[in-house]
Design a protein around this motif. Structure first.
Motif, PDB file in Angstrom:
ATOM      1  N   PRO A 110      12.002   3.475  -7.424  1.00 17.00           N
ATOM      2  CA  PRO A 110      12.246   4.599  -6.503  1.00 17.00           C
ATOM      3  C   PRO A 110      11.298   4.612  -5.297  1.00 17.00           C
ATOM      4  O   PRO A 110      11.726   4.880  -4.176  1.00 17.00           O
ATOM      5  CB  PRO A 110      12.033   5.836  -7.385  1.00 17.00           C
ATOM      6  N   ALA A 111      10.028   4.290  -5.519  1.00 19.73           N
ATOM      7  CA  ALA A 111       9.070   4.278  -4.412  1.00 19.73           C
ATOM      8  C   ALA A 111       9.387   3.160  -3.425  1.00 19.73           C
ATOM      9  O   ALA A 111       9.316   3.353  -2.206  1.00 19.73           O
ATOM     10  CB  ALA A 111       7.646   4.124  -4.943  1.00 19.73           C
ATOM     11  N   ALA A 112       9.744   1.989  -3.934  1.00 22.43           N
ATOM     12  CA  ALA A 112      10.097   0.862  -3.059  1.00 22.43           C
ATOM     13  C   ALA A 112      11.337   1.195  -2.230  1.00 22.43           C
ATOM     14  O   ALA A 112      11.398   0.884  -1.033  1.00 22.43           O
ATOM     15  CB  ALA A 112      10.318  -0.401  -3.887  1.00 22.43           C
ATOM     16  N   GLN A 113      12.309   1.839  -2.846  1.00 22.25           N
ATOM     17  CA  GLN A 113      13.511   2.246  -2.107  1.00 22.25           C
ATOM     18  C   GLN A 113      13.165   3.281  -1.047  1.00 22.25           C
ATOM     19  O   GLN A 113      13.688   3.237   0.068  1.00 22.25           O
ATOM     20  CB  GLN A 113      14.560   2.788  -3.071  1.00 22.25           C
ATOM     21  N   GLU A 114      12.268   4.187  -1.373  1.00 22.49           N
ATOM     22  CA  GLU A 114      11.866   5.235  -0.440  1.00 22.49           C
ATOM     23  C   GLU A 114      11.252   4.662   0.834  1.00 22.49           C
ATOM     24  O   GLU A 114      11.492   5.173   1.926  1.00 22.49           O
ATOM     25  CB  GLU A 114      10.869   6.163  -1.132  1.00 22.49           C
ATOM     26  N   VAL A 115      10.470   3.599   0.709  1.00 23.75           N
ATOM     27  CA  VAL A 115       9.820   3.018   1.888  1.00 23.75           C
ATOM     28  C   VAL A 115      10.623   1.859   2.486  1.00 23.75           C
ATOM     29  O   VAL A 115      10.190   1.254   3.457  1.00 23.75           O
ATOM     30  CB  VAL A 115       8.372   2.575   1.593  1.00 23.75           C
ATOM     31  N   GLY A 116      11.766   1.542   1.878  1.00 22.30           N
ATOM     32  CA  GLY A 116      12.596   0.451   2.392  1.00 22.30           C
ATOM     33  C   GLY A 116      12.021  -0.923   2.125  1.00 22.30           C
ATOM     34  O   GLY A 116      12.219  -1.861   2.909  1.00 22.30           O
ATOM     35  N   ALA A 117      11.316  -1.076   1.017  1.00 22.92           N
ATOM     36  CA  ALA A 117      10.699  -2.364   0.676  1.00 22.92           C
ATOM     37  C   ALA A 117      11.749  -3.389   0.268  1.00 22.92           C
ATOM     38  O   ALA A 117      12.733  -3.047  -0.386  1.00 22.92           O
ATOM     39  CB  ALA A 117       9.701  -2.177  -0.463  1.00 22.92           C
ATOM     40  N   PRO A 118      11.539  -4.644   0.638  1.00 19.86           N
ATOM     41  CA  PRO A 118      12.449  -5.707   0.211  1.00 19.86           C
ATOM     42  C   PRO A 118      12.283  -5.990  -1.284  1.00 19.86           C
ATOM     43  O   PRO A 118      11.302  -5.557  -1.899  1.00 19.86           O
ATOM     44  CB  PRO A 118      12.030  -6.914   1.058  1.00 19.86           C
ATOM     45  N   PRO A 119      13.210  -6.722  -1.880  1.00 16.03           N
ATOM     46  CA  PRO A 119      13.097  -7.028  -3.311  1.00 16.03           C
ATOM     47  C   PRO A 119      11.910  -7.947  -3.604  1.00 16.03           C
ATOM     48  O   PRO A 119      11.357  -8.577  -2.702  1.00 16.03           O
ATOM     49  CB  PRO A 119      14.421  -7.724  -3.635  1.00 16.03           C
ATOM     50  N   PHE A 120      11.559  -8.006  -4.879  1.00 15.51           N
ATOM     51  CA  PHE A 120      10.480  -8.891  -5.320  1.00 15.51           C
ATOM     52  C   PHE A 120      10.919  -9.603  -6.590  1.00 15.51           C
ATOM     53  O   PHE A 120      11.802  -9.140  -7.306  1.00 15.51           O
ATOM     54  CB  PHE A 120       9.167  -8.132  -5.536  1.00 15.51           C
ATOM     55  N   ASP A 121      10.314 -10.755  -6.836  1.00 15.87           N
ATOM     56  CA  ASP A 121      10.604 -11.548  -8.033  1.00 15.87           C
ATOM     57  C   ASP A 121       9.553 -11.243  -9.088  1.00 15.87           C
ATOM     58  O   ASP A 121       8.381 -11.041  -8.767  1.00 15.87           O
ATOM     59  CB  ASP A 121      10.570 -13.047  -7.711  1.00 15.87           C
ATOM     60  N   THR A 122       9.978 -11.268 -10.347  1.00 17.87           N
ATOM     61  CA  THR A 122       9.082 -10.953 -11.451  1.00 17.87           C
ATOM     62  C   THR A 122       9.172 -12.015 -12.530  1.00 17.87           C
ATOM     63  O   THR A 122      10.256 -12.490 -12.855  1.00 17.87           O
ATOM     64  CB  THR A 122       9.444  -9.590 -12.070  1.00 17.87           C
ATOM     65  N   LYS A 123       8.018 -12.357 -13.081  1.00 16.37           N
ATOM     66  CA  LYS A 123       7.942 -13.247 -14.236  1.00 16.37           C
ATOM     67  C   LYS A 123       7.024 -12.576 -15.254  1.00 16.37           C
ATOM     68  O   LYS A 123       5.927 -12.131 -14.910  1.00 16.37           O
ATOM     69  CB  LYS A 123       7.389 -14.615 -13.836  1.00 16.37           C
ATOM     70  N   GLN A 168       0.827  -1.213   0.000  1.00 18.54           N
ATOM     71  CA  GLN A 168       0.000   0.000   0.000  1.00 18.54           C
ATOM     72  C   GLN A 168       0.857   1.258   0.000  1.00 18.54           C
ATOM     73  O   GLN A 168       0.539   2.226  -0.700  1.00 18.54           O
ATOM     74  CB  GLN A 168      -0.945   0.009   1.200  1.00 18.54           C
ATOM     75  N   ALA A 169       1.946   1.247   0.752  1.00 18.84           N
ATOM     76  CA  ALA A 169       2.837   2.410   0.789  1.00 18.84           C
ATOM     77  C   ALA A 169       3.452   2.684  -0.578  1.00 18.84           C
ATOM     78  O   ALA A 169       3.540   3.838  -1.022  1.00 18.84           O
ATOM     79  CB  ALA A 169       3.934   2.205   1.836  1.00 18.84           C
ATOM     80  N   VAL A 170       3.873   1.624  -1.269  1.00 20.46           N
ATOM     81  CA  VAL A 170       4.438   1.784  -2.611  1.00 20.46           C
ATOM     82  C   VAL A 170       3.330   2.196  -3.584  1.00 20.46           C
ATOM     83  O   VAL A 170       3.499   3.134  -4.376  1.00 20.46           O
ATOM     84  CB  VAL A 170       5.155   0.490  -3.073  1.00 20.46           C
ATOM     85  N   HIS A 171       2.202   1.514  -3.521  1.00 25.75           N
ATOM     86  CA  HIS A 171       1.077   1.814  -4.416  1.00 25.75           C
ATOM     87  C   HIS A 171       0.654   3.277  -4.310  1.00 25.75           C
ATOM     88  O   HIS A 171       0.417   3.938  -5.324  1.00 25.75           O
ATOM     89  CB  HIS A 171      -0.094   0.893  -4.086  1.00 25.75           C
ATOM     90  N   ASP A 172       0.549   3.788  -3.091  1.00 29.59           N
ATOM     91  CA  ASP A 172       0.127   5.173  -2.889  1.00 29.59           C
ATOM     92  C   ASP A 172       1.088   6.158  -3.549  1.00 29.59           C
ATOM     93  O   ASP A 172       0.675   7.234  -3.979  1.00 29.59           O
ATOM     94  CB  ASP A 172       0.002   5.489  -1.404  1.00 29.59           C
ATOM     95  N   ARG A 173       2.362   5.792  -3.642  1.00 31.18           N
ATOM     96  CA  ARG A 173       3.353   6.666  -4.262  1.00 31.18           C
ATOM     97  C   ARG A 173       3.342   6.570  -5.795  1.00 31.18           C
ATOM     98  O   ARG A 173       3.539   7.565  -6.473  1.00 31.18           O
ATOM     99  CB  ARG A 173       4.746   6.345  -3.728  1.00 31.18           C
ATOM    100  N   VAL A 174       3.135   5.365  -6.320  1.00 31.37           N
ATOM    101  CA  VAL A 174       3.230   5.187  -7.778  1.00 31.37           C
ATOM    102  C   VAL A 174       1.901   5.390  -8.497  1.00 31.37           C
ATOM    103  O   VAL A 174       1.886   5.649  -9.692  1.00 31.37           O
ATOM    104  CB  VAL A 174       3.838   3.819  -8.164  1.00 31.37           C
ATOM    105  N   LEU A 175       0.798   5.262  -7.777  1.00 30.51           N
ATOM    106  CA  LEU A 175      -0.519   5.413  -8.402  1.00 30.51           C
ATOM    107  C   LEU A 175      -1.447   6.190  -7.467  1.00 30.51           C
ATOM    108  O   LEU A 175      -2.423   5.651  -6.947  1.00 30.51           O
ATOM    109  CB  LEU A 175      -1.101   4.032  -8.729  1.00 30.51           C
TER     110      LEU A 175
END
Length: 93
Positions: free
Chosen positions: A70-83, A18-25
């Motif tokens: 950038p938003a994930a870094q701002e909130v200190g979010a851990p990495p995620f995997d993508t496919k 939610q923290a990342v979402h609020d920043r990117v959208l």
């Protein structure tokens, strides 16, 4: 060609998402160029998952690089995997 994108963050929570979402959208009525569908939910293996449909992988990659990272870094979010997989068919009414 449209793509289906699976993102999974084993250490993500609803609060981090939610923290990342609020920043990117900040305005869901104004989605980023190329985004056709977006769904987020807890993962059955723990963590958090997001499934998107994008018009192209390039649209998705641009959005991630310019907004999500950038938003994930701002909130200190851990990495995620993508496919990313090309879609055969999609219907979004």
């Amino acid at each position: 060609m449209a793509v289906l994108v699976y993102n999974r963050g084993a250490d993500w929570t609803q609060e981090i998402y939610q923290a990342v979402h609020d920043r990117v959208l900040p305005d869901p009525g104004n989605p980023p160029a190329g985004l056709l569908a977006h769904v987020a939910a807890p993962s059955e293996r723990g963590g958090w998952q997001v499934v998107d449909v994008w018009e192209s992988e390039a649209d998705y990659r641009r959005f991630v690089e310019e907004k999500v990272v950038p938003a994930a870094q701002e909130v200190g979010a851990p990495p995620f995997d993508t496919k990313v997989v090309e879609t055969f068919y999609h219907l979004i009414p």
